[in-house]
Scaffold this active site. Structure first.
Site, short mmCIF file in Angstrom:
data_model
loop_
_atom_site.label_atom_id
_atom_site.label_comp_id
_atom_site.label_asym_id
_atom_site.label_seq_id
_atom_site.Cartn_x
_atom_site.Cartn_y
_atom_site.Cartn_z
CB THR A 1 -0.92 0.01 1.24
OG1 THR A 1 -1.67 -1.21 1.26
CG2 THR A 1 -1.87 1.19 1.20
CG PHE A 2 1.91 3.15 3.29
CD1 PHE A 2 1.58 4.49 3.37
CD2 PHE A 2 1.13 2.23 3.98
CE1 PHE A 2 0.51 4.92 4.14
CE2 PHE A 2 0.06 2.65 4.75
CZ PHE A 2 -0.25 3.99 4.84
CE LYS B 1 5.83 0.32 -7.91
NZ LYS B 1 5.66 0.95 -9.24
CG ASP C 1 2.96 -8.42 8.33
OD1 ASP C 1 2.09 -9.28 8.58
OD2 ASP C 1 3.19 -8.01 7.18
#
Length: 449
Positions: A30-31, A33, A143
């Protein structure tokens, strides 16, 4: 056919950020690459995580990301993917990371199934080493999952994305972390319930799920219905396969305790009999100097300290079919076109770099009275003095055949063909140092087009 095929081609583009040449995209979220890159100073491969400053600012995560990056610069552990440096431009943050070549542990399990207990224990020991080291420095992952466990060329575990939890986490007024789950199968009950949680206890739960998968070859908590899955996780509804050893079952049961306050701690895991079997604590040098100047520059507003983003276009590549078509004896265009006594186009090959070719052509054409317009590796040359059929206009393009071999094509776009031939003869004389082989001599008889 030949011309239509060439028109579909587009120039290759090389993008550089500071001393790094960016390559393919190897991950995307999302934030951020993640792109493969090469350090042009030493040819070392790296991975660069690219953050969009506007998105980060919009979600008010600037200070947290900055703080976590500073902390990660202090983390230099053999089982953690290394953060080398941080760079910033006006629009982006570039986090330069160690590039790990051995692939994901997930792929090994997905392809070959569960591991032998000794091998699973070795990886789990390395995972706990990494987690313990980072926790001792106030860095939490939040995560952890099999996809974040990489292997280096020697088969050693490397944990990725440690310390960058701000990309998925937010601290609320209660001072505890809150998140929306990305991979619920690995996430602790307190995280799913979003009641605020301790990062260390949540990481330990995820380590337990990972150990289970290494030994079983499948997840402890699975259900097609997300509500049912959450219920299984919250109540720790799982069973260990019959091939689990007694020691492994006991340790996993203590880790997958739904109550974070009674869940086993890392210091207790390190004393567990099953864990300690064959355990070798990591030995590495922690003496190093760390500078945070790059972090200040990356997040600062001073453009003088921002890294340069450069895009370098490469010449269009020619395929084998086009190379054959360039040969006059086999040129397929001749099957469809009337015989031409006068050439409206010509080519030569060169072993010079493409930029040098373009520069040399420009330097030779300007004294002959030509106005030059350039874009990438294409050039339009127009004679300012009108001839028999108006101003001679020549289109030029450089094509790449191999890294050190280029084809240069010159076409008459407008004007008199005789004048084009005369111009090319004069131009080629000036380009002796550039031309390697010519496309035959320009013919000098017949009727002009």
């Amino acid at each position: 056919m030949y011309r239509a095929k060439r028109a579909a081609l587009s120039p290759k583009v090389k993008r550089r950020v500071g001393k790094y040449e960016l390559g393919r995209t190897i991950g995307e979220g999302t934030f951020a690459k993640v792109r493969f890159a090469k350090n042009t100073e030493n040819d070392e491969p790296v991975a660069i995580k690219i953050l969009d400053k506007e998105k980060v600012q919009k979600h008010r995560l600037v200070e947290q990301i900055r703080r976590e990056i500073c902390t990660m610069k202090l983390v230099k552990h053999p089982n953690v993917v290394r953060l080398f440096e941080v760079m910033g431009s006006k629009a982006r943050i570039f986090i330069v990371l160690e590039y790990v070549t051995g692939g994901e542990l997930f792929e090994i399990i997905a392809t070959n199934g569960r591991l032998k207990e000794e091998e699973a224990r070795k990886y789990f020991q390395q995972l706990i080493n990494a987690v313990d080291y980072c926790h001792s420095r106030g860095v939490y992952h939040r995560d952890l999952k099999l996809e974040n466990l990489l292997l280096d060329a020697s088969g050693n575990l490397k944990v990725s994305d440690f310390g960058l939890s701000a990309l998925t986490e937010q601290v609320k007024a209660d001072g505890l972390l809150h998140t929306t789950c990305g991979t619920p199968n690995y996430v602790a009950p307190e995280v799913i319930e979003d009641r605020g949680y301790d990062g260390a206890a949540a990481d330990i739960w995820s380590c337990g799920v990972i150990l289970y998968v290494l030994l079983a070859g499948f997840l402890p908590f699975e259900d097609d219905n997300i509500i049912a899955l959450y219920k299984k996780i919250s109540e720790a509804q799982f069973t260990c396969p019959s091939w689990f050893s007694t020691g492994a079952k006991k340790l996993i049961t203590r880790i997958l305790d739904p109550n974070p306050t009674t869940r086993i701690t890392i210091s207790q895991i390190l004393e567990d009999p099953w864990f300690k079997k064959g355990y070798k604590p990591p030995v590495f040098d922690e003496k190093y100097e760390t500078s945070f100047d790059d972090v200040d520059a990356a997040f600062g507003d001073s453009e003088d300290r921002h890294v340069k983003e450069e895009t370098e276009d490469q010449p269009t590549s020619m395929n084998a079919f086009e190379l054959i078509s360039l040969n006059q004896a086999l040129n397929l265009d001749n099957l469809f076109e009337a015989k031409k006594e006068y050439k409206r186009e010509t080519r030569f090959t060169s072993q010079c770099p493409p930029k040098e070719i373009i520069t040399k052509i420009e330097e030779a054409a300007k004294p002959l009275g030509f106005d030059i317009q350039k874009k990438n590796y294409k050039m339009r040359m127009e004679n300012l003095k009108a001839g028999r059929k108006g101003n001679l206009n020549v289109a030029t393009e450089v094509f790449q055949v191999a890294p050190s071999l280029h084809v240069v094509e010159l076409k008459k776009a407008k004007g008199d063909t005789l004048e084009f031939q005369k111009f090319y003869r004069t131009l080629s004389t000036q380009l002796k140092d550039v031309v390697w082989k010519c496309d035959g001599e320009v013919e000098g008889n017949g009727a002009a087009a």
